[in-house]
Scaffold this active site. Structure first.
Site, short mmCIF file in Angstrom:
data_model
loop_
_atom_site.label_atom_id
_atom_site.label_comp_id
_atom_site.label_asym_id
_atom_site.label_seq_id
_atom_site.Cartn_x
_atom_site.Cartn_y
_atom_site.Cartn_z
CE LYS A 52 19.47 -19.45 4.44
NZ LYS A 52 18.96 -18.44 5.36
CD GLN A 101 19.19 -14.77 5.31
OE1 GLN A 101 18.56 -15.73 4.91
NE2 GLN A 101 20.23 -14.91 6.11
CG ASP A 157 13.84 -18.89 8.94
OD1 ASP A 157 14.81 -19.66 8.94
OD2 ASP A 157 13.84 -17.78 8.38
N1 GUN Z 1 20.06 -15.03 9.17
C1 GUN Z 1 21.05 -15.83 9.59
N2 GUN Z 1 20.61 -17.10 9.70
C2 GUN Z 1 19.31 -17.08 9.34
C3 GUN Z 1 18.32 -18.11 9.26
O1 GUN Z 1 18.53 -19.29 9.56
N3 GUN Z 1 17.08 -17.68 8.84
C4 GUN Z 1 16.82 -16.39 8.53
N4 GUN Z 1 15.58 -16.08 8.15
N5 GUN Z 1 17.72 -15.43 8.61
C5 GUN Z 1 18.97 -15.78 9.00
#
Ligand code: GUN
Length: 338
Positions: free
Chosen positions: A84, A128, A151
């Protein structure tokens, strides 16, 4: 190891029918291969479109900023967060990767979120998931400023999604809709079945499909006769985190199959059970130490579906592209720009 298995009665190792599908599930025509929905190419197109908007923002003195918070040392999460941040750098989005020890408490993490909420250079905050067990994830998600919730997991944004108001939409579900739209898959009137009911994928994608006039069914670990339900699906979304669980009998011939699963197999026995012909996967296991597989059996879906997303290279790249899109959107909205 198979990551995260919410379904108790899985297919891996439990069903002889997956290796020898019964004749009453003949599949599609063997001579017409399913269309591969290239998520990586769609994600690149979205990122290219974002670049033009970013240039325009920059000329107005605005550089969107994302803070990606990683707690602990989950290897998959480390890879996702790195990816990311790297994508932010490639696009010219300001980013910060903030790593905290696995022993961090809820109040310590909340203090960090409060600080990021107050920072004007940060437009998006991503914590995350999953978080270590001592942290109350709901408290943390609630503490993120909804205008920075890239998110889309804050109850305010979840409520906006449910009630059809504009807000920040969870990245993977938003990406799934982009795949369908950009691949000209008709949603209106389609029978859509979502397997998995998580807050991050299953529930929001079901709502998005409903808003687009699909007839939506959400299935989960307690659903009776799952194959009978999934075989009704014109659009089948597999998001339950169960390696290769949806095999031929689960798929309607000609269906569009969206595979959200990213399950890492690290033992030869698992690979042999998951693939009908495991030769290539076993070679990969030997050279790389693990093999990635979705929630849908990859050989069956190619033979039976009309179109499908591969793993890897399907939904995954869209999640990151939509995170970038949400960050740019949050930067605009926070400044009252369109
Ligand atoms: N863990 C796996 N996919 C995601 C996501 O799209 N956002 C977040 N915050 N954690 C994740």
């Amino acid at each position: 190891m198979v990551e995260h298995c919410p379904f108790k009665a899985g297919v891996l190792g439990s069903s002889p029918s997956r290796l020898n599908p019964p004749a009453r599930f003949p599949g599609k025509r063997g001579d017409v291969p399913a269309r591969l929905l290239d998520g990586a190419a769609i994600a690149t197109a979205i990122k290219n479109e974002l670049e033009a908007g970013l240039v325009s923002l920059k000329s107005q003195g605005v550089v969107p900023g994302l803070a990606a918070v990683l707690v602990g040392d989950n290897p998959a999460s480390q890879i996702y967060v790195r990816s990311k941040v790297k994508t932010c750098e490639a696009l010219g989005i300001y980013s910060e990767r903030i790593e905290l020890p696995a022993t961090t408490s809820t109040s310590e993490l909340k203090r960090l979120v409060d600080e990021l909420n107050a920072r004007d250079t940060i437009d998006g905050i991503l914590v995350q998931l999953p978080l270590p067990p001592q942290i109350d994830a709901k408290t943390i998600l609630l503490s993120i400023d909804p205008s920075k919730d890239v998110d889309g997991l804050h109850p305010m944004n979840a409520g906006k999604l449910l009630s059809g108001r504009p807000g920040l939409v969870p990245c993977t579900p938003a990406g799934i809709l982009e795949i369908l739209d950009r691949s000209a898959i008709a949603i209106r009137g389609a029978r859509a079945v979502v397997v998995g009911r998580s807050d991050m994928v299953g529930k929001p994608v079901a709502i998005l499909l409903l808003h687009r006039h699909a007839t939506v069914t959400v299935c989960h670990s307690q659903t009776r006769d799952l194959p009978a339900v999934t075989r009704e699906a014109d659009i089948l979304v597999a998001a339950m985190g169960r390696a290769a669980m949806l095999t031929r009998p689960f798929i309607k011939p000609g269906a569009t199959v969206i595979d959200v699963g990213t399950n890492r197999l690290s033992r030869p026995e698992e690979v042999k059970l998951a693939f009908h012909d495991p030769t290539a996967a076993l070679e990969k296991l030997a050279s790389k130490g693990s093999v990635l597989i979705g929630d849908v059996q990859p050989e069956d879906v190619r033979e039976v579906a009309g179109a499908f997303t591969p793993v890897p290279g399907g939904v995954g790249p869209l999640t990151i592209a939509m995170l970038m899109s949400n960050t740019v959107r949050a930067a605009r909205l926070r400044r009252g720009m369109q």
